[in-house]
Design a protein around this motif. Structure first.
Motif, PDB file in Angstrom:
ATOM      1  N   LEU A 110      29.051  23.141  93.450  1.00 19.27           N
ATOM      2  CA  LEU A 110      28.448  24.671  94.626  1.00 19.27           C
ATOM      3  C   LEU A 110      26.868  24.999  93.805  1.00 19.27           C
ATOM      4  O   LEU A 110      25.964  24.891  93.798  1.00 19.27           O
ATOM      5  CB  LEU A 110      28.693  25.257  95.926  1.00 19.27           C
ATOM      6  N   THR A 111      27.256  25.604  92.442  1.00 20.85           N
ATOM      7  CA  THR A 111      26.626  26.409  91.495  1.00 20.85           C
ATOM      8  C   THR A 111      25.949  25.755  90.674  1.00 20.85           C
ATOM      9  O   THR A 111      24.389  25.267  90.198  1.00 20.85           O
ATOM     10  CB  THR A 111      27.179  27.466  91.197  1.00 20.85           C
ATOM     11  N   HIS A 112      26.264  24.129  90.443  1.00 26.12           N
ATOM     12  CA  HIS A 112      25.734  23.358  89.176  1.00 26.12           C
ATOM     13  C   HIS A 112      23.975  22.041  90.579  1.00 26.12           C
ATOM     14  O   HIS A 112      24.133  21.081  89.975  1.00 26.12           O
ATOM     15  CB  HIS A 112      26.223  22.668  89.028  1.00 26.12           C
ATOM     16  N   VAL A 113      24.819  22.328  91.749  1.00 28.72           N
ATOM     17  CA  VAL A 113      23.680  20.674  92.440  1.00 28.72           C
ATOM     18  C   VAL A 113      22.255  20.984  91.988  1.00 28.72           C
ATOM     19  O   VAL A 113      21.862  19.558  91.852  1.00 28.72           O
ATOM     20  CB  VAL A 113      24.465  21.526  93.905  1.00 28.72           C
ATOM     21  N   ASP A 114      21.895  21.508  91.457  1.00 28.31           N
ATOM     22  CA  ASP A 114      20.711  21.487  90.468  1.00 28.31           C
ATOM     23  C   ASP A 114      20.862  21.626  89.449  1.00 28.31           C
ATOM     24  O   ASP A 114      19.107  21.679  88.765  1.00 28.31           O
ATOM     25  CB  ASP A 114      19.031  22.793  91.933  1.00 28.31           C
ATOM     26  N   ASP A 115      21.557  21.039  88.544  1.00 26.18           N
ATOM     27  CA  ASP A 115      21.589  21.837  86.979  1.00 26.18           C
ATOM     28  C   ASP A 115      21.228  20.239  86.320  1.00 26.18           C
ATOM     29  O   ASP A 115      21.761  19.259  86.760  1.00 26.18           O
ATOM     30  CB  ASP A 115      22.938  21.774  86.369  1.00 26.18           C
ATOM     31  N   ARG A 116      19.940  20.449  86.106  1.00 26.74           N
ATOM     32  CA  ARG A 116      18.905  19.118  85.787  1.00 26.74           C
ATOM     33  C   ARG A 116      19.972  18.662  84.026  1.00 26.74           C
ATOM     34  O   ARG A 116      19.728  17.525  83.846  1.00 26.74           O
ATOM     35  CB  ARG A 116      17.761  19.842  85.358  1.00 26.74           C
ATOM     36  N   ARG A 117      20.585  19.767  83.189  1.00 28.06           N
ATOM     37  CA  ARG A 117      21.068  18.904  82.776  1.00 28.06           C
ATOM     38  C   ARG A 117      22.381  17.629  82.945  1.00 28.06           C
ATOM     39  O   ARG A 117      23.036  17.300  81.814  1.00 28.06           O
ATOM     40  CB  ARG A 117      21.513  19.991  81.496  1.00 28.06           C
ATOM     41  N   ALA A 118      22.938  18.037  84.124  1.00 30.87           N
ATOM     42  CA  ALA A 118      24.174  17.216  83.987  1.00 30.87           C
ATOM     43  C   ALA A 118      24.032  16.080  85.550  1.00 30.87           C
ATOM     44  O   ALA A 118      24.286  15.272  85.197  1.00 30.87           O
ATOM     45  CB  ALA A 118      24.762  18.209  85.902  1.00 30.87           C
ATOM     46  N   HIS A 119      22.761  15.378  85.479  1.00 32.88           N
ATOM     47  CA  HIS A 119      21.576  15.226  85.814  1.00 32.88           C
ATOM     48  C   HIS A 119      21.622  13.618  85.233  1.00 32.88           C
ATOM     49  O   HIS A 119      21.535  13.526  84.062  1.00 32.88           O
ATOM     50  CB  HIS A 119      19.865  14.787  86.592  1.00 32.88           C
ATOM     51  N   ARG A 120      22.101  12.670  85.578  1.00 32.40           N
ATOM     52  CA  ARG A 120      22.479  11.008  85.033  1.00 32.40           C
ATOM     53  C   ARG A 120      23.689  11.889  83.741  1.00 32.40           C
ATOM     54  O   ARG A 120      23.920  10.556  82.854  1.00 32.40           O
ATOM     55  CB  ARG A 120      20.861  10.973  84.823  1.00 32.40           C
ATOM     56  N   ALA A 121      24.862  12.121  84.307  1.00 31.83           N
ATOM     57  CA  ALA A 121      25.847  12.341  83.196  1.00 31.83           C
ATOM     58  C   ALA A 121      26.796  12.225  83.892  1.00 31.83           C
ATOM     59  O   ALA A 121      27.218  13.065  84.988  1.00 31.83           O
ATOM     60  CB  ALA A 121      25.910  13.675  82.424  1.00 31.83           C
ATOM     61  N   VAL A 122      28.453  12.341  82.958  1.00 32.96           N
ATOM     62  CA  VAL A 122      29.368  12.570  83.157  1.00 32.96           C
ATOM     63  C   VAL A 122      29.447  13.254  83.220  1.00 32.96           C
ATOM     64  O   VAL A 122      29.690  13.983  81.690  1.00 32.96           O
ATOM     65  CB  VAL A 122      29.824  11.136  82.214  1.00 32.96           C
ATOM     66  N   VAL A 123      30.424  14.496  83.762  1.00 34.04           N
ATOM     67  CA  VAL A 123      30.222  16.272  83.234  1.00 34.04           C
ATOM     68  C   VAL A 123      32.582  16.564  83.911  1.00 34.04           C
ATOM     69  O   VAL A 123      33.214  15.458  84.831  1.00 34.04           O
ATOM     70  CB  VAL A 123      30.183  17.273  84.674  1.00 34.04           C
ATOM     71  N   GLU A 124      32.571  16.720  82.416  1.00 31.70           N
ATOM     72  CA  GLU A 124      34.024  16.553  82.462  1.00 31.70           C
ATOM     73  C   GLU A 124      34.441  18.410  82.775  1.00 31.70           C
ATOM     74  O   GLU A 124      34.189  18.856  82.208  1.00 31.70           O
ATOM     75  CB  GLU A 124      34.538  15.895  81.448  1.00 31.70           C
ATOM     76  N   ILE A 125      35.989  18.804  83.311  1.00 30.07           N
ATOM     77  CA  ILE A 125      35.817  19.868  83.672  1.00 30.07           C
ATOM     78  C   ILE A 125      36.986  20.994  83.887  1.00 30.07           C
ATOM     79  O   ILE A 125      37.953  19.788  83.988  1.00 30.07           O
ATOM     80  CB  ILE A 125      34.707  20.416  85.648  1.00 30.07           C
ATOM     81  N   ALA A 126      37.647  21.234  83.161  1.00 26.36           N
ATOM     82  CA  ALA A 126      39.552  21.743  83.161  1.00 26.36           C
ATOM     83  C   ALA A 126      39.215  23.209  82.700  1.00 26.36           C
ATOM     84  O   ALA A 126      37.851  23.628  82.071  1.00 26.36           O
ATOM     85  CB  ALA A 126      39.993  20.960  81.933  1.00 26.36           C
TER      86      ALA A 126
END
Length: 99
Positions: free
Chosen positions: A82-98
């Motif tokens: 919800l807080t990163h839906v507009d995060d341009r750094r994450a566009h076209r990327a695979v984000v791993e979260i843990a």
């Protein structure tokens, strides 16, 4: 990833869950359009989900695995999404979260 963990992941975990890994690879293939396409997409991968309150102390890594990932509460996954839906750094990327 340390060698023993890589070996267990490759020869045990991936074989046990080969159908799930194959489904994940197919899904990510559909999500990732050709480079010329301007679609904004993000793949978010998480480790084993857990119940618990949001802590907001999770770590993320873009296009690389995080070091020693642990479980992640569903609440923290929802917070990230919800807080990163507009995060341009994450566009076209695979984000791993843990944790």
């Amino acid at each position: 990833m340390p060698l023993p963990q890589r070996l267990v992941t490759r020869y045990v975990i991936q074989r046990l869950y080969r159908h799930g890994y194959a489904d994940m690879a197919r899904m990510e293939g559909f999500v990732r359009p050709p480079a010329a396409d301007g679609t904004a997409w993000t793949v978010v991968r998480r480790p084993m989900p857990a119940d618990g309150p949001p802590t907001r102390t999770y770590r993320t890594a873009e296009n690389a695995p995080p070091t020693r990932p642990k479980s992640l509460s569903r609440a923290d996954l929802a917070h990230y999404l919800l807080t990163h839906v507009d995060d341009r750094r994450a566009h076209r990327a695979v984000v791993e979260i843990a944790y």
